[in-house]
Design a protein around this motif. Structure first.
Motif, PDB file in Angstrom:
ATOM      1  N   ASP A 182      94.506  43.868 -67.674  1.00  0.00           N
ATOM      2  CA  ASP A 182      95.848  44.268 -68.075  1.00  0.00           C
ATOM      3  C   ASP A 182      96.481  43.187 -68.960  1.00  0.00           C
ATOM      4  OD1 ASP A 182      96.696  42.287 -66.346  1.00  0.00           O
ATOM      5  OD2 ASP A 182      97.467  43.661 -64.821  1.00  0.00           O
ATOM      6  N   GLU A 183      97.776  43.340 -69.219  1.00  0.00           N
ATOM      7  CA  GLU A 183      98.438  42.484 -70.196  1.00  0.00           C
ATOM      8  C   GLU A 183      98.577  41.039 -69.740  1.00  0.00           C
ATOM      9  OE1 GLU A 183      99.635  45.266 -69.009  1.00  0.00           O
ATOM     10  OE2 GLU A 183      99.582  46.689 -70.685  1.00  0.00           O
ATOM     11  N   GLY A 184      98.444  40.788 -68.448  1.00  0.00           N
ATOM     12  CA  GLY A 184      98.622  39.432 -67.953  1.00  0.00           C
ATOM     13  C   GLY A 184      97.412  38.562 -68.205  1.00  0.00           C
ATOM     14  N   ASP A 185      97.641  37.311 -68.582  1.00  0.00           N
ATOM     15  CA  ASP A 185      96.550  36.368 -68.743  1.00  0.00           C
ATOM     16  C   ASP A 185      96.017  35.955 -67.368  1.00  0.00           C
ATOM     17  OD1 ASP A 185      96.905  36.480 -71.462  1.00  0.00           O
ATOM     18  OD2 ASP A 185      98.168  34.687 -71.551  1.00  0.00           O
ATOM     19  N   PRO A 200      92.517  35.994 -73.408  1.00  0.00           N
ATOM     20  CA  PRO A 200      93.682  36.875 -73.283  1.00  0.00           C
ATOM     21  C   PRO A 200      93.331  38.336 -73.458  1.00  0.00           C
ATOM     22  CG  PRO A 200      93.686  35.784 -75.411  1.00  0.00           C
ATOM     23  CD  PRO A 200      92.574  35.164 -74.625  1.00  0.00           C
ATOM     24  N   SER A 201      94.153  39.170 -72.856  1.00  0.00           N
ATOM     25  CA  SER A 201      93.980  40.609 -73.009  1.00  0.00           C
ATOM     26  C   SER A 201      94.363  41.019 -74.430  1.00  0.00           C
ATOM     27  CB  SER A 201      94.856  41.338 -71.993  1.00  0.00           C
ATOM     28  OG  SER A 201      94.833  42.730 -72.207  1.00  0.00           O
ATOM     29  N   ILE A 202      93.472  41.753 -75.091  1.00  0.00           N
ATOM     30  CA  ILE A 202      93.733  42.281 -76.430  1.00  0.00           C
ATOM     31  C   ILE A 202      93.767  43.796 -76.316  1.00  0.00           C
ATOM     32  CG2 ILE A 202      92.898  42.434 -78.801  1.00  0.00           C
ATOM     33  CD1 ILE A 202      91.371  39.825 -78.309  1.00  0.00           C
ATOM     34  N   ASP A 236     101.757  40.765 -60.493  1.00  0.00           N
ATOM     35  CA  ASP A 236     100.441  41.231 -60.066  1.00  0.00           C
ATOM     36  C   ASP A 236      99.551  41.462 -61.290  1.00  0.00           C
ATOM     37  OD1 ASP A 236     100.653  41.641 -57.095  1.00  0.00           O
ATOM     38  OD2 ASP A 236     102.387  42.791 -57.756  1.00  0.00           O
ATOM     39  N   ARG A 237      98.298  41.037 -61.169  1.00  0.00           N
ATOM     40  CA  ARG A 237      97.345  41.197 -62.256  1.00  0.00           C
ATOM     41  C   ARG A 237      96.222  42.107 -61.803  1.00  0.00           C
ATOM     42  NH1 ARG A 237      92.393  39.174 -64.017  1.00  0.00           N
ATOM     43  NH2 ARG A 237      92.213  38.970 -66.280  1.00  0.00           N
ATOM     44  N   TYR A 238      95.781  43.002 -62.702  1.00  0.00           N
ATOM     45  CA  TYR A 238      94.678  43.915 -62.406  1.00  0.00           C
ATOM     46  C   TYR A 238      93.590  43.776 -63.467  1.00  0.00           C
ATOM     47  CZ  TYR A 238      97.528  46.317 -58.917  1.00  0.00           C
ATOM     48  OH  TYR A 238      98.274  46.609 -57.805  1.00  0.00           O
TER      49      TYR A 238
END
Length: 288
Positions: A182-185, A200-202, A236-238
């Motif tokens: 997801d958008e979180g690093d 990082p998420s692209i 929260d990161r997924y």
């Protein structure tokens, strides 16, 4: 494991134009959130089994990438290709599903199916790059032991040691891993200098990590990717990794020019059970 020479060491491999519809990713992310938000007693009803299917509890004890025990600040849910149990195939068998979360089953299965063309294309690409007949390498993946996993990382403000971060430093045991995040690093790759570099998420891409089996198969021409996860984002990161493994009987050893490993090389099913037994003692994988 084979010495690593060049390709993949400390590298980040994003893939675009992968053909997976964003709606499927969105639906699976929603189903993952609904499952992980449940009370722990509900999630534990689908506790991880010895085939590496089901719920991996938060802060599980692990020996992943470490000589000593560590606790990963992560919880997960694992599934495999749906197959009948077989005495000579201990990693084959039906998946575990919560009775009150039907969307989890349908979205995970849809996502696994959607990734099949990309997985095949990557198998052919790795084979060609390593100088092997693409179809010959693909013959090792007719009934793959591939596992799809959902990851949930609660936020960590300041983890005190490497043994208490999201996932401790390690490289994957598979041929390669296809990762949506997801958008979180949080995902970090170790480069050749030993430094940790953010991945990082692209939007619209997957990250592909090379795994230990590919390094062994290619005699170190392709290098497995050391990585770790620390969720410092305050939310929260997924992530959704697909761990691509060959068949139960595929041999894990350096491939010759014809794409065959030595006949005395360990079978993938045995290789995986030995690896997972140490990495995830919570699964209770019996000794062979």
């Amino acid at each position: 494991m084979a010495h690593c020479d060049a390709v993949g060491a400390g590298a980040i491999h994003p893939i675009r134009n992968h053909g997976v519809n964003q709606d499927r990713i969105t639906a699976l992310r929603a189903a993952a959130g609904a499952f992980f938000e449940q009370p722990m007693v509900n999630k534990l009803s689908c506790h991880l089994n010895a085939r590496m299917q089901g719920y991996l509890p938060l802060d599980y004890s692990s020996y992943e990438g470490e000589a000593a025990e560590a606790k990963s600040h992560q919880e997960g849910y694992w599934m495999a290709h749906e197959r009948a149990a077989a005495p000579d195939r201990p990693l084959h068998g039906p998946n575990i599903w919560p009775s009150d979360q039907p969307a989890l089953r349908t979205t995970m299965q849809d996502y696994l199916d959607a990734l099949a063309p990309l997985t095949t294309a990557l198998i052919h690409g790795f084979a060609a790059a390593a100088g092997h007949d693409p179809n010959k390498l693909a013959s090792h993946f007719r009934q793959p032991l591939t596992r799809l996993k959902l990851n949930h990382y609660p936020p960590q403000d300041n983890p005190e040691t490497v043994k208490h971060i999201g996932v401790v430093p390690h490289s994957d045991s598979d041929a390669f891993t296809i990762i949506w995040q997801d958008e979180g690093d949080g995902l970090e790759i170790q480069n050749k200098s030993g430094n940790w570099v953010g991945a990082p998420s692209i939007p619209g891409t997957f990250v592909v990590n090379i795994g230990n089996i590919m390094q062994i198969w290619t005699g170190g021409r392709f290098c497995s990717t050391p990585h770790r996860v620390i969720n410092r984002g305050g939310r929260d990161r997924y992530s959704i990794p697909l761990f691509v493994y060959p068949d139960h009987d595929a041999r894990i050893g350096p491939l010759n020019a014809g794409g065959e490993a030595p006949v005395d090389a360990v079978a993938c099913g045995t290789y995986l059970r030995n690896s997972w037994r140490r990495t995830f003692p919570i699964a209770g994988i019996p000794d062979d």
